[in-house]
Design an enzyme around this catalytic site. Structure first.
Site: not given
Ligand code: MEV
Length: 440
Positions: A86, A393, A296
């Protein structure tokens, strides 16, 4: 095409397996075969090592291994390895590490290291006779497992306790041998399961000779013997703190930032819909370290989420509060990790990850991993209460699209600047890209 079940598949060679797969499932079998084989490593020994981790291996599935430097944990600097697909997670970890570096860093402690395993069995006689039988046979259970436990015991580990638990109020005839273990630097799954299977078989067989049992009481029937991934007493704490006024981040006044931050963790405490996502963000950091260090992650995930629901309602794993002008942020989670045995000796990148961390003990790795989770949660909440997470993002999304379009470095730089104040959509990037290329 109707597909037929395949016989003797596991006996086929790797090449035959791929051929069968490609012909059975792919519109362009040759292309599929070419891609599967392209991911093989040229180093045959290395490839064989990976092939043998699991069964029916056809190729390798790459995940990026990133690093997040500048983690100050109990006054020691670490660079944390993270295996994750990610985008933004590693960047967020690095940013949080840097932020806390100047504020004393992270503080951690191990609350406990107790692992658990259970023998689940059925007994349909007098509970008092069973309790007496258990007490009489318990020393023998320790004795019978000595061959398995000898090495571990020498180093200070082994079976810590064996307890008989009457579960008949929940399920008729159901009892357990609830066992606890100390497995030192090993995650200990094999060790625990071997001990449990030995205990189960001894417990069943000695019952045949126990004089106080009636004929039917001798019939103790073991259902399953297996470790538990719920390890509430194998727990670690990590925290950060700083004066409230040091948190004037991202253009927001410190007071407002802290108020919103605490509100966000409070919401995750009382609202399961939010708690799950809040904790998912924590697991972004934790899983990445767990995976990079050959542990794991399914076991860790299962145990952590069960812990988050331990009081009957799913809740947040972190909490934030202010005390006398000091902002505190803390995580407390169960983490059963190992730094010896299993994949740690086999996977070359796991070995490098552990070396990067200075060959940590299991307890040290628990602390580092908890910090990665806390840092990730800090970064996520910080973004969510200020700019929102899409900004970060979207930059990665933009770069992913540009990579697909095989954009040059100069074109990428141009696009990052161009989309600074515009919404990134797949279509808008492609259109702008085409226009740019037409002009050139
Ligand atoms: C995304 O992978 C994780 C978040 O959604 C965590 C959160 O909302 O605290 C950004």
């Amino acid at each position: 095409m109707t597909k037929r079940a395949v016989e003797g598949f596991s006996k086929l060679s790797k090449k035959q397996k791929i051929d069968w797969l490609a012909k059975t499932y792919f519109a362009e079998p040759d292309k599929a075969i070419a891609l599967f084989t392209k991911y093989w490593n040229d180093d045959k020994k290395l490839q064989q090592l990976h092939d043998e981790f699991i069964e029916n291996t056809i190729t390798n599935y790459y995940l990026p291994l990133g690093i997040a430097p500048n983690f100050l944990i109990n006054d020691r600097l670490y660079t944390i390895p993270m295996a994750i697909e990610e985008s933004s997670v590693v960047a967020a970890a690095g940013k949080a590490a840097k932020f806390w570096l100047g504020k004393g860093g992270f503080h951690t402690s191990v609350v406990g290291t107790e692992k658990v395993g259970q023998v689940h069995f059925i007994y349909e006689g007098d509970p008092k006779t069973l309790a007496a039988y258990f007490e009489s046979v318990k020393p023998q259970l320790y004795k019978d497992t000595e061959e398995i436990t000898a090495n571990m015991t020498k180093r200070g580990g082994g079976i810590s306790s064996i307890e008989l638990r009457d579960m008949t109020d929940k399920l008729p005839g159901y009892y357990q041998l609830h066992c606890t273990f100390e497995t030192l630097d090993a995650m200990g799954a094999n060790f625990i399961n071997s001990c449990l299977e030995q205990c189960a078989s001894s417990f069943e067989s000695y019952a045949q000779q126990y004089p106080a049992f009636t004929e039917s009481e001798k019939n103790i029937r073991v259902v399953i013997s297996i470790l538990s991934n719920y390890v509430p007493n194998c727990r670690v704490k990590a925290s950060v703190s700083c004066a409230v006024e040091e948190l004037n981040e991202d253009g927001m006044p410190a007071e407002e930032f802290v108020e919103k931050f605490i509100r966000a963790t409070d919401i995750a405490r009382i609202e399961p819909y939010r708690a799950v996502t809040h904790n998912k963000g924590i697991m972004n950091g934790i899983d990445a370290v767990v995976l990079a260090t050959g542990n794991d992650f399914r076991a860790v995930e299962a145990g952590v989420h069960a812990y988050a629901a331990k009081d009957g309602r799913y809740t947040s794993l972190t909490k934030a509060w202010v005390n006398e002008g000091v902002f505190n942020f803390e995580i407390e989670i169960p983490l059963a990790l190992g730094t010896v045995g299993g994949l740690t000796k086999l996977h070359p990148l796991v070995k490098l990850s552990l070396e990067m961390l200075g060959h940590p003990s299991a307890e040290e790795l628990m602390q580092i991993t908890a910090v990665a989770g806390l840092a990730q949660n800090f970064a996520a909440i910080r973004s969510l209460i200020t700019t929102g997470i899409q900004q970060g993002h979207m930059k990665m999304h933009l770069l992913n699209i540009l990579n697909q379009l095989r954009a040059t470095e100069a074109e990428k730089a141009y696009f990052v600047e161009y989309f600074k104040d515009k919404t990134v959509t797949h279509r808008s990037v492609i259109e702008t890209f085409q226009q740019l290329r037409e002009k050139a």
